[in-house]
Design an enzyme around this catalytic site. Structure first.
Site, PDB file in Angstrom:
ATOM      1  N   SER A  27       0.928  -1.120   0.046  1.00  0.00           N
ATOM      2  CA  SER A  27       0.029  -0.108   0.112  1.00  0.00           C
ATOM      3  C   SER A  27       0.834   1.238  -0.141  1.00  0.00           C
ATOM      4  CB  SER A  27      -0.880  -0.011   1.268  1.00  0.00           C
ATOM      5  OG  SER A  27      -1.344   1.185   1.315  1.00  0.00           O
ATOM      6  N   GLN A  28       1.680   1.253   0.927  1.00  0.00           N
ATOM      7  CA  GLN A  28       2.677   2.480   1.181  1.00  0.00           C
ATOM      8  C   GLN A  28       3.910   2.402  -0.098  1.00  0.00           C
ATOM      9  OE1 GLN A  28       2.647   5.577   2.869  1.00  0.00           O
ATOM     10  NE2 GLN A  28       0.523   4.940   3.387  1.00  0.00           N
ATOM     11  N   HIS A 108       6.748   4.267  10.261  1.00  0.00           N
ATOM     12  CA  HIS A 108       5.995   4.102  11.507  1.00  0.00           C
ATOM     13  C   HIS A 108       7.420   3.671  12.445  1.00  0.00           C
ATOM     14  CE1 HIS A 108       3.310   2.979  14.537  1.00  0.00           C
ATOM     15  NE2 HIS A 108       3.196   1.760  14.328  1.00  0.00           N
ATOM     16  N   GLY A 134      -1.756   4.514   0.939  1.00  0.00           N
ATOM     17  CA  GLY A 134      -0.987   4.732  -0.274  1.00  0.00           C
ATOM     18  C   GLY A 134      -1.339   5.104  -1.517  1.00  0.00           C
ATOM     19  N   GLU A 231     -24.967   4.794   9.918  1.00  0.00           N
ATOM     20  CA  GLU A 231     -24.981   6.257  10.082  1.00  0.00           C
ATOM     21  C   GLU A 231     -23.705   6.906  10.711  1.00  0.00           C
ATOM     22  OE1 GLU A 231     -28.579   7.922  11.387  1.00  0.00           O
ATOM     23  OE2 GLU A 231     -29.808   6.555  10.101  1.00  0.00           O
ATOM     24  N   SER A 252     -29.425  17.574  14.540  1.00  0.00           N
ATOM     25  CA  SER A 252     -30.558  18.226  14.978  1.00  0.00           C
ATOM     26  C   SER A 252     -30.137  18.675  16.287  1.00  0.00           C
ATOM     27  CB  SER A 252     -31.793  17.367  15.044  1.00  0.00           C
ATOM     28  OG  SER A 252     -31.395  16.107  15.987  1.00  0.00           O
TER      29      SER A 252
END
Length: 343
Positions: A27-28, A108, A134, A231, A252
């Site tokens: 991914s990275q 990291h 990534g 939600e 609300s």
């Protein structure tokens, strides 16, 4: 206030004539490799011998080497493989080739902060940690933009560690968004704490507990799922856009009043004390040791927990309800699911 670096703070000349090895094309890794290459940096990829792991970087036109050879040839080695195997790979494949003039870069702080990896004293140790997956790092780069990142210098043996880190961040495109100065210790401790208490552990358990409470009280699981899980994204998106204040402005008055009066009842003094205990386990390294021991033993407990979570009622209900949400899937898949539901 934190120190923030921007585009004019970085200079790619500090990577000129150097070779950067990206260890791990996941991914990275793929985004780092592609962005740096597009920025004019010489990039090689270090991978294990498995053909399926070499296919993507080879297809992208990279020179792909075994990890020891990549570590030997590179001036800067970017370690982007999973935390649980970094120490083993470092000891068995990298260590003989790590010495004076080398820079180790991490995304990291886990293995350096908890000393699972202890490089020689003459090696620079730096961190550039993009704050996005990534694919997003790559996507925004191609659009001429960037994602924020964190920068840390654990050791400056060369006297140029910060400049090297800033050059790397510039190559990724992160300086266009801003890069915040931190330390390996601060990055890893806040990261683990946030994951466990809020982002993953806290949210998952809160959603599941609320869902179970409504179902146990006799409410339909489908309704419970909508209210306690589905939600949640609406609320998180509002917080992402403008913070808690904007979320409270957007809901609300009833929901806002419930937020102020019932939120502290759920997240009470007892929960806050538990958070402190979790933070202490992160700070003293006991979580890190537990996780590394889990990996070393084959991850049996981890796999059992993963299976248990996947088989929970909330996952089964959610899977069915998401078939109603055409906007979450390709149109043809949504159409087929809706047709099936009408039968």
């Amino acid at each position: 206030m934190a120190k923030v670096y921007y585009e004019t703070d970085g200079d790619l000349k500090y990577l000129a004539g150097k070779t950067v090895a990206i260890l791990g094309y996941g991914s990275q890794g793929h985004a780092h490799a592609l962005n740096l290459r597009d920025s004019g940096v010489k990039v090689i990829v270090g991978e294990v011998a498995k053909p399926e792991l070499r296919a993507k970087p080879l297809a992208a036109g990279f020179e792909v080497l075994d990890t020891p050879e990549a570590a030997k040839r590179a001036d800067l080695i970017s370690v982007l493989i999973p935390d649980t195997i970094q120490a083993k790979v470092y000891k068995e494949q990298m260590a003989p080739h790590i010495g004076k003039g080398k820079t180790l870069l991490f995304a990291h702080g886990f293995n350096i902060n908890y000393k699972f990896i202890v490089p020689p004293s003459e090696v620079d140790i730096i961190m550039i940690a993009p704050k996005s997956p990534g694919h997003r790092l790559r996507e925004l780069f191609t659009e001429g933009l960037g994602v924020p990142a964190l920068l840390a210098v654990e050791r400056d043996a060369s006297g140029q560690a910060e400049q090297t880190a800033l050059a790397y961040a510039k190559g990724l495109g992160c300086l266009k968004a801003g890069v915040i100065r931190t330390t390996f210790k601060e990055e890893v401790e806040t990261d683990l704490f946030g994951e466990q208490v809020v982002l993953c552990g806290g949210v998952s358990e809160l959603v599941t507990a609320a869902f179970e409470t409504l179902v146990a009280a006799g409410y339909q699981p489908e309704i419970a799922y909508f209210e306690c899980a589905n939600e949640l994204k609406l609320i998180v998106d509002l917080i992402y856009e403008g913070g808690l204040k904007y979320m409270r402005y957007s809901v609300s008055d009833t929901a806002e009043y419930g937020d102020y009066t019932r939120g502290p009842v759920v997240i009470d003094a007892h929960v806050r004390e538990t958070m402190k205990k979790i933070l202490a386990a992160v700070q003293n390294g006991s979580f890190a040791r537990e996780w590394m021991e889990e990996g070393a033993s084959g991850g049996k407990r981890f796999q059992e927990l993963r299976a248990k979570g996947a088989n929970h009622l909330i996952e089964k209900v959610g899977s069915e309800l998401r078939k109603m949400m055409a906007w979450k899937r390709p149109a043809e898949e949504a159409t087929a699911a809706q047709a099936e539901a009408r039968r």
